[in-house]
Write an enzyme that holds these catalytic residues in place. Structure first.
Site, PDB file in Angstrom:
ATOM      1  CE  LYS A 181     -24.630  36.987 -24.615  1.00  0.00           C
ATOM      2  NZ  LYS A 181     -24.723  35.914 -25.605  1.00  0.00           N
ATOM      3  CD  GLU A 256     -16.375  28.792 -12.913  1.00  0.00           C
ATOM      4  OE1 GLU A 256     -15.442  28.023 -13.199  1.00  0.00           O
ATOM      5  OE2 GLU A 256     -16.624  29.133 -11.753  1.00  0.00           O
ATOM      6  CB  CYS A 290     -13.496  24.761 -19.929  1.00  0.00           C
ATOM      7  SG  CYS A 290     -14.669  23.896 -18.884  1.00  0.00           S
ATOM      8  CD  GLU A 391     -10.032  27.100 -23.883  1.00  0.00           C
ATOM      9  OE1 GLU A 391     -10.396  28.274 -24.093  1.00  0.00           O
ATOM     10  OE2 GLU A 391     -10.537  26.371 -23.008  1.00  0.00           O
TER      11      GLU A 391
HETATM   12  P1  NAD Z   1     -16.871  33.303 -25.534  1.00  0.00           P
HETATM   13  O1  NAD Z   1     -16.040  33.915 -24.477  1.00  0.00           O
HETATM   14  O2  NAD Z   1     -16.642  33.687 -26.936  1.00  0.00           O
HETATM   15  O3  NAD Z   1     -18.421  33.599 -25.255  1.00  0.00           O
HETATM   16  C1  NAD Z   1     -19.039  33.233 -24.052  1.00  0.00           C
HETATM   17  C2  NAD Z   1     -20.279  34.085 -23.841  1.00  0.00           C
HETATM   18  O4  NAD Z   1     -19.869  35.438 -23.651  1.00  0.00           O
HETATM   19  C3  NAD Z   1     -21.242  34.092 -25.025  1.00  0.00           C
HETATM   20  O5  NAD Z   1     -22.560  34.098 -24.545  1.00  0.00           O
HETATM   21  C4  NAD Z   1     -20.915  35.408 -25.714  1.00  0.00           C
HETATM   22  O6  NAD Z   1     -21.991  35.952 -26.453  1.00  0.00           O
HETATM   23  C5  NAD Z   1     -20.612  36.288 -24.504  1.00  0.00           C
HETATM   24  N1  NAD Z   1     -19.798  37.470 -24.793  1.00  0.00           N
HETATM   25  C6  NAD Z   1     -18.855  37.632 -25.749  1.00  0.00           C
HETATM   26  N2  NAD Z   1     -18.333  38.886 -25.673  1.00  0.00           N
HETATM   27  C7  NAD Z   1     -18.956  39.512 -24.655  1.00  0.00           C
HETATM   28  C8  NAD Z   1     -18.854  40.801 -24.078  1.00  0.00           C
HETATM   29  N3  NAD Z   1     -17.999  41.696 -24.535  1.00  0.00           N
HETATM   30  N4  NAD Z   1     -19.636  41.109 -23.016  1.00  0.00           N
HETATM   31  C9  NAD Z   1     -20.505  40.206 -22.511  1.00  0.00           C
HETATM   32  N5  NAD Z   1     -20.654  38.967 -23.028  1.00  0.00           N
HETATM   33  C10 NAD Z   1     -19.892  38.610 -24.081  1.00  0.00           C
HETATM   34  O7  NAD Z   1     -16.746  31.734 -25.318  1.00  0.00           O
HETATM   35  P2  NAD Z   1     -17.367  30.579 -26.198  1.00  0.00           P
HETATM   36  O8  NAD Z   1     -16.588  30.501 -27.470  1.00  0.00           O
HETATM   37  O9  NAD Z   1     -18.846  30.718 -26.245  1.00  0.00           O
HETATM   38  O10 NAD Z   1     -17.073  29.292 -25.287  1.00  0.00           O
HETATM   39  C11 NAD Z   1     -15.865  28.651 -25.277  1.00  0.00           C
HETATM   40  C12 NAD Z   1     -15.045  29.108 -24.092  1.00  0.00           C
HETATM   41  O11 NAD Z   1     -15.753  28.861 -22.886  1.00  0.00           O
HETATM   42  C13 NAD Z   1     -13.745  28.346 -23.950  1.00  0.00           C
HETATM   43  O12 NAD Z   1     -12.704  29.247 -23.679  1.00  0.00           O
HETATM   44  C14 NAD Z   1     -13.983  27.439 -22.756  1.00  0.00           C
HETATM   45  O13 NAD Z   1     -12.822  27.048 -22.084  1.00  0.00           O
HETATM   46  C15 NAD Z   1     -14.883  28.265 -21.932  1.00  0.00           C
HETATM   47  N6  NAD Z   1     -15.636  27.442 -20.983  1.00  0.00           N
HETATM   48  C16 NAD Z   1     -15.253  27.443 -19.679  1.00  0.00           C
HETATM   49  C17 NAD Z   1     -15.918  26.642 -18.762  1.00  0.00           C
HETATM   50  C18 NAD Z   1     -15.528  26.632 -17.311  1.00  0.00           C
HETATM   51  O14 NAD Z   1     -16.311  26.185 -16.502  1.00  0.00           O
HETATM   52  N7  NAD Z   1     -14.355  27.107 -16.956  1.00  0.00           N
HETATM   53  C19 NAD Z   1     -16.984  25.834 -19.188  1.00  0.00           C
HETATM   54  C20 NAD Z   1     -17.342  25.861 -20.532  1.00  0.00           C
HETATM   55  C21 NAD Z   1     -16.662  26.675 -21.432  1.00  0.00           C
END
Ligand code: NAD
Length: 505
Positions: A181, A256, A290, A391
């Site tokens: 997804k 992650e 991230c 963050e």
């Molecule tokens: P997010 O947590 O809002 O969403 C990430 C994904 O999770 C999306 O596909 C979203 O639709 C899904 N999601 C949201 N709620 C959910 C739920 N209740 N159940 C299942 N899936 C759900 O994050 P974002 O805003 O898309 O991305 C930014 C974040 O990602 C930042 O915090 C960043 O640090 C992190 N990130 C981490 C890494 C890493 O490798 N550590 C890499 C890239 C981004």
């Protein structure tokens, strides 16, 4: 001329189809605010269909039963397609995510390379003797790595294609079947990947890709008892809720999550290099990484000079159209993200930090309809302020002062996060020694952001659980089986043994 709006469908069981309830959502170009794609919105029924397809494909389909070499060929073919279509993928990724051309050029190539790397691992050996345990005539002990089963992969919007490949590559190389997804903000290149998997001949159900929102499609995947593992990249808050929902059926989880990485400059650092490095660490991709170096720790002795050199370089940064190869700062992903970043800037000011440069939306034509934030630098930041602890995920740098190295290490480690860290010094060994004391999954010495598909990446503390990439990353998608094979023979066998403890002195 207005760009054509693409229509995207869900990819389930080897075919493209609309959502069961016919719902759609729009994907927006963050640099213009224009709709670029109308995408089928997967709901819980679609997520259930995708899981059912992946379950069938795992339990009785060809994918997990193919030889590693056969799986490798198909993965390699996808890598080739990504590479062959790199220019087109770059443009799609820019339109969908607002990434600059210079960034997506790297991303697309790195995606092709990562898929190639995992194709090589797919062809490798997944079983080995257990060290020091086997004894001819008594027993043979073998460690066998096997796929976990059905993997639900959930990805964020900041590196849409690369994040999808970082999950699909190792999960498939290990023999799992997958439902991916992608983020609702950036579904476009994942659907191009779906087409590639189909074109190269992946068996139906081995890969399913369902764009949709977290609260319905994402949550349905995580709670589905037919899913064996959740591989998630995204915010720590969502990671936490995923872990708690996955606990109901004790699914394996890799998470992650976010970061607040500390970048320590030592007094003896090469200042011009460290200035460029600190700018790159935080402002690359508008700070939407991230691992971004968002807390810059400077010793009192060089603080003012360092900040003033940074500020004069920030003034020259080109902000604007992400398609222009000379653009350094493009838009952030959405209007909501822009507003969230501006709120953080406000909180920094309210808590007493000083904006030295930036702090608002830039005065450039692209910002009229696009979502832009100026590269912003705060001084006078204390580590207990919100802008040092949370963050922000935008182009905002918090500069903190330190007196001696002990204090720098203490400030760096005083964080809920532990994803990345860095040390700049002319004395590499001294920097390595400090790096070993930093509680972070990746430490860069005189460098930042550099990653390789061959090296594991992931977080300590609330930055996550598990590792992505490298052999460690592949093994996350595998169960470990110990096979004990008796060689004594039934006649002389006894089932109870005298236990011998090695002498301790
Ligand atoms: P997010 O947590 O809002 O969403 C990430 C994904 O999770 C999306 O596909 C979203 O639709 C899904 N999601 C949201 N709620 C959910 C739920 N209740 N159940 C299942 N899936 C759900 O994050 P974002 O805003 O898309 O991305 C930014 C974040 O990602 C930042 O915090 C960043 O640090 C992190 N990130 C981490 C890494 C890493 O490798 N550590 C890499 C890239 C981004």
């Amino acid at each position: 001329m207005a760009e054509q709006v693409r229509t995207l469908e869900l990819f389930i069981d080897g075919r493209f189809r609309p959502a069961a309830d016919g719902r759609t959502f729009d994907s927006i170009d963050p640099s213009t605010g224009a709709v670029i794609a109308r995408c089928a919105r997967a709901g819980s029924r679609d997520a259930g269909d995708a899981v059912a397809a992946a379950r069938r494909a795992f339990d009785s389909g060809p994918w997990p039963r193919m030889s590693g070499a056969e799986r490798a060929e198909l993965l390699k073919a996808v890598s080739g397609r990504i590479n062959d279509r790199s220019s087109e993928l770059e443009q799609l990724e820019i339109a969908d995510s607002g990434s600059t051309l210079r960034k997506v050029k790297e991303d697309v190539k790195l995606s092709a390379r990562a898929m190639y790397y995992f194709s090589k691992l797919a062809a490798g050996e997944f079983s080995s003797p257990v060290d020091g345990l086997s004894k001819p005539g008594f027993s043979r002990n073998v460690l066998v790595r096997e796929p976990v089963g059905v993997v639900a992969a959930i990805t964020p919007w900041n590196f849409p294609l690369k994040m999808a490949v970082w999950k699909l590559g190792p999960a498939l190389a290990a023999g799992n079947t997958v439902v991916l997804k992608p983020s609702e903000l950036t579904p476009v290149t994942a659907m191009e990947l779906a087409a590639m998997f189909r074109e190269v001949g992946f068996p139906p159900g081995a890969v399913n890709i369902i764009p949709g929102f977290g609260e319905d499609a994402g949550a349905a995947l995580v709670s589905d008892p037919r899913v064996d593992m959740v591989a998630f990249t995204g915010s720590t808050a969502v990671g936490r809720s995923i872990m708690s929902s996955a606990a109901a059926t004790l699914k394996k989880c890799t998470l992650e999550c976010g970061g607040k990485s500390a970048n320590i400059v030592l007094e003896d650092a090469d200042i011009p290099m460290a200035v460029d490095g600190a700018l790159y660490a935080v402002y690359y991709h508008q700070g939407q990484c991230c691992e971004a170096g968002t807390r810059l720790l400077l010793p009192d002795s060089i603080h003012d000079r360092f900040v003033s050199e940074m500020v004069s370089k920030i003034a020259k940064m080109k902000i604007g159209d992400p398609r222009d190869p000379s653009t350094e700062i493009g838009p952030v992903v959405s209007a909501a993200q822009r507003d969230k970043i501006l709120q953080y800037i406000k909180s920094g000011i309210e808590q007493g930090a000083k904006v030295v440069t930036g702090g608002g939306t830039p005065d450039v034509p692209a910002a009229k309809n696009g979502f832009y934030v100026e590269p912003t630098l705060f001084t006078g930041v204390r580590n207990d302020m919100k802008i040092a602890r949370e963050e922000i995920f935008g182009p905002v740098l918090s500069v903190l002062r330190y007196g001696d190295v002990e204090e720098a290490v203490a400030i760096a480690n005083d964080s809920d996060y532990g994803l990345g860290a860095g040390v700049w010094s002319a004395d590499t060994e001294k920097a390595v020694g400090i790096g070993k004391r930093l509680r972070a999954g990746t430490v860069w010495i005189n460098e930042w952001h550099l990653m390789s598909e061959k090296a594991p990446f992931g977080g300590y503390k609330q930055s996550g659980i598990g590792r992505e990439l490298g052999l460690e990353g592949l093994h996350e998608y595998m169960e470990t089986k110990h096979m004990h094979i008796d060689e004594v023979g039934a006649r002389e066998k006894k089932f109870w043994y005298d236990v011998v403890v090695p002498k301790s002195s």
